[in-house]
Design an enzyme around this catalytic site. Structure first.
Site: not given
Length: 294
Positions: A89-91, A104, A129, A132
Site C-alpha cells: 500500500n502507498m499513501e 492488492e 477490503c 480491492c
C-alpha cells in the site's frame, strides 16, 4: 540490498535467506520474481508455492509507503506466466486520501504493467477490503481468482465477493489484463513516447478516456503507468498511481523524479491533468508536461 528489506530479511529462515541474498543484492531489485527464480527458491527451501508466497509476504509489506496509517500491507500477485509480483500500500502526504494505492492494486498493477497476461492467485497478509475485491473483479481471471490469506484455506474471489457486480453486468467484453492497444501515434522525445505507449495500454471501457503517465528519474530510468478503470468507478486506478507504484517498488523515491509527462485526450470525458499535477507537486515534482492524444 535496499534498507527497507533488512528487517524482514533477517527474520526469514536461513535457507530462504541464502537463496534470496543474491536476488536482493541489487539496490533496485524490481520487487518481482521470474518463474525461474520462484523455482530456485522452492528447491532451496522445500516449500510449495503457497508456503513460499506466505514466507515472502514480509518482503512485499516492506515496500509499503504508509506515512499516514503506518499500517503496512503486502501482496503477491502470481501470474499465469509463473512470475510473481510484489505489491504494497502507498499513501501520499500532502495529496488526498483518494490517491491511495491498496496493496492488492499495487501487486496487480505491477503485474499488468510488466506485461503479465493474467493472474492465477493473489496472496495478501490481511483480508482484502471491499475496494480491492471490486478492483480484482475487473480482471480477466474473474471470480475464479484464488485468494490466499495466512491461517485460512484458499478461497476464490467468488467467495469473497458474493452476488458480485462487475464488467459483465455492463456488457464489457475486454477486461483488465487483456491485451489492448488504442493505436495513438508515438511522437516527441523518449519520455513523451513512453507516456503515449502507456495511454495506448489503458483499460477504459466506461469513459473512453485513455491516459498514461511517464516518470523520468535523475539516473534516466523511466517508469510508466496506464489508466485502469473499474465497473464500480471508484476503485479505478489513475495512471500516475501506476507509475509511482512501479517507481517505488523498484527502490526509487519521489525526489528521484526529475520530469513527468501525462498523455491524454484534450476533449476526453474524464481529465487527469489537475489531479496528476497536484499529486506530483505534493511529492516535490514541478517539471510536469502534458501531451494531447489525437
Amino acid at each position: 540490498m535496499h534498507p527497507r528489506f533488512q528487517t524482514a530479511f533477517a527474520q526469514l529462515a536461513d535457507n530462504l535467506q541464502s537463496a534470496l541474498a543474491p536476488i536482493l543484492a541489487d539496490h533496485h531489485f524490481p520487487a518481482m520474481l521470474a518463474a525461474e527464480q520462484v523455482s530456485t527458491l522452492k528447491n532451496a527451501t522445500g516449500l510449495d508455492e503457497d508456503a513460499l508466497a506466505f514466507a515472502l509476504l514480509p518482503l512485499a509489506a516492506a515496500c509499503a509507503r504508509t506515512d499516514l496509517s503506518h499500517f503496512n500491507v503486502g501482496a503477491i500477485a502470481r501470474g499465469v506466466s509463473g512470475n510473481w509480483y510484489f505489491g504494497a500500500n502507498m499513501e501520499f502526504l500532502g495529496a488526498t486520501m483518494q490517491q491511495t494505492v491498496h496493496a492488492e492494486q499495487s501487486a496487480i498493477s505491477h503485474a499488468w504493467l510488466c506485461g503479465e497476461k493474467g493472474l492465477a492467485a493473489v496472496t495478501v497478509n490481511y483480508t482484502p477490503c471491499g475496494h480491492c475485491r471490486q478492483f480484482m473483479n475487473e480482471l480477466n481471471s474473474g471470480l475464479d481468482l484464488r485468494i490466499h490469506l495466512p491461517g485460512r484455506a484458499p478461497h476464490t474471489l467468488r467467495d469473497y465477493l458474493p452476488d458480485a457486480f462487475g464488467p459483465k453486468d455492463l456488457e464489457i467484453k475486454t477486461l483488465l489484463m487483456d491485451e489492448q492497444d488504442h493505436g495513438f501515434a508515438l511522437t516527441g522525445d523518449t519520455l513523451t513516447q513512453a507516456a503515449i505507449t502507456a495511454a495506448n495500454k489503458s483499460h477504459m471501457p466506461y469513459s473512453q478516456s485513455p491516459s498514461g503517465v511517464a516518470l523520468e528519474c535523475k539516473d534516466g530510468r523511466i517508469f510508466t503507468g496506464s489508466y485502469a478503470e473499474n465497473a464500480a468507478f471508484n476503485p479505478t486506478l489513475p495512471p500516475l498511481q501506476g507509475a509511482l507504484n512501479l517507481l517505488s517498488l523498484n527502490g526509487y523515491d519521489y525526489p528521484d523524479i526529475q520530469r513527468a509527462i501525462l498523455a491524454e485526450k484534450g476533449d476526453a470525458a474524464l481529465i487527469q491533468w489537475d489531479a496528476t499535477a497536484a499529486t506530483l507537486k505534493a511529492l516535490g515534482c514541478h517539471n510536469i508536461d502534458r501531451v494531447l492524444l489525437g
